[in-house]
Design a protein around this motif. Structure first.
Motif, mmCIF file in Angstrom:
data_model
loop_
_atom_site.group_PDB
_atom_site.id
_atom_site.type_symbol
_atom_site.label_atom_id
_atom_site.label_comp_id
_atom_site.label_asym_id
_atom_site.label_seq_id
_atom_site.Cartn_x
_atom_site.Cartn_y
_atom_site.Cartn_z
ATOM 1 N N LEU A 46 10.109 12.762 -16.719
ATOM 2 C CA LEU A 46 10.046 14.314 -17.065
ATOM 3 C C LEU A 46 11.847 14.374 -17.228
ATOM 4 O O LEU A 46 12.535 13.860 -16.485
ATOM 5 N N ILE A 47 12.273 15.408 -18.028
ATOM 6 C CA ILE A 47 13.560 15.546 -18.393
ATOM 7 C C ILE A 47 13.737 17.216 -18.175
ATOM 8 O O ILE A 47 13.071 17.994 -18.638
ATOM 9 N N GLU A 75 12.053 8.855 -30.222
ATOM 10 C CA GLU A 75 11.592 7.756 -29.769
ATOM 11 C C GLU A 75 10.655 8.041 -28.410
ATOM 12 O O GLU A 75 10.027 7.094 -28.069
ATOM 13 N N HIS A 76 11.115 9.047 -27.561
ATOM 14 C CA HIS A 76 10.179 9.260 -26.683
ATOM 15 C C HIS A 76 9.235 10.539 -26.506
ATOM 16 O O HIS A 76 9.374 11.642 -27.221
ATOM 17 N N ASP A 77 8.254 10.456 -25.540
ATOM 18 C CA ASP A 77 7.219 11.547 -25.555
ATOM 19 C C ASP A 77 7.297 12.274 -24.263
ATOM 20 O O ASP A 77 6.339 13.009 -23.981
ATOM 21 N N VAL A 78 8.341 11.911 -23.590
ATOM 22 C CA VAL A 78 8.382 12.421 -22.087
ATOM 23 C C VAL A 78 8.446 13.888 -22.155
ATOM 24 O O VAL A 78 9.096 14.524 -23.077
ATOM 25 N N PRO A 79 7.856 14.527 -21.044
ATOM 26 C CA PRO A 79 7.973 15.984 -21.011
ATOM 27 C C PRO A 79 9.644 16.632 -21.052
ATOM 28 O O PRO A 79 10.219 15.941 -20.192
ATOM 29 N N ILE A 80 9.821 17.461 -21.647
ATOM 30 C CA ILE A 80 11.278 18.204 -21.579
ATOM 31 C C ILE A 80 11.072 19.735 -21.342
ATOM 32 O O ILE A 80 10.226 20.495 -21.874
#
Length: 228
Positions: A47-48, A69-74
């Protein structure tokens, strides 16, 4: 789980670091958007927390770049509380938006909610969409790779190469075949180093010892494979 805190204000980074660490999270920090992209490209982040107003790359530019490029939660942070600012933040790919000054406990609750949602999404994926090789798990639908339960941040190209090899275990792919299958291009005008660099990057991320790879094997003079 690892959380990346991106803010040019050291006091905010320190406060968030303390609260997140006390909840058992591993915290890494970045001082601007460009630094954040460098961090997320070299290590797995779950997570970011991303400030909007920063020098060099602001949060909007960084979010757009990360989403390539990324699906990380923000979760975005901003002193701007107008609806248009929230819409802008969310439209660039952020999952949530918190206005400064914020209550650290409220932000922590939002972090937990985003991580819980991400976990449930992964668990809901069908087992038939997963390839498991020892401790390595590749989820096709979620574009998710884990090693020993730890999420590995791969670029789309890295994921495609790994999936190609894992889907054809025991088959050796030379560099030309990897390029044609992943880039969908028959062109002869490409550098072999392009594929080799991606293979090296994948190994750095998924292997305990990249010099003695457990998963992606080199067949000298021929190509690469993942053994059966």
């Amino acid at each position: 789980m690892t959380i990346l805190v991106v803010d040019d204000d050291p006091e905010i980074r320190d406060i968030l670091h303390i609260y997140l660490r006390n909840e058992g999270y591993r915290v890494v920090e970045a001082v601007d958007g460009q630094h954040a992209v460098e961090v997320i490209n070299r290590e797995a982040v779950h997570l970011i927390i991303l400030d909007v107003m920063m020098p060099k790359w602001d949060g909007i530019k960084a979010c757009l770049k990360i989403r390539e490029e990324h699906d990380v939660p923000i979760i975005m942070l901003s002193a701007k509380g107008e609806d248009i600012d929230k819409i802008t933040g969310l439209s660039t790919g952020a999952d949530d938006y918190v206005t400064k000054p914020f209550n650290p406990l409220e932000l922590l609750a939002r972090v937990k909610a985003q991580l819980r949602r991400q976990t449930l999404t992964v668990q809901a994926a069908s087992a038939s969409n997963e390839i498991t090789i020892d401790a390595l798990v590749i989820n096709k639908d979620q574009h998710l790779v884990t090693v020993k339960g730890q999420e590995i941040a791969l670029t789309p190209i890295e994921f495609a190469i790994l999936l190609l090899l894992a889907s054809h275990r025991g088959q050796v792919f030379n560099i030309d075949k990897i390029y044609q299958n992943v880039w969908k291009d028959q062109s002869a005008f490409y550098s072999e180093n392009t594929v080799m660099v991606h293979i090296r990057n994948i190994r750095e991320k998924i292997e305990e010892n990249p010099r003695e790879p457990r998963y992606i094997k080199t067949v000298w003079g021929v190509g690469y494979k993942i053994e059966k």
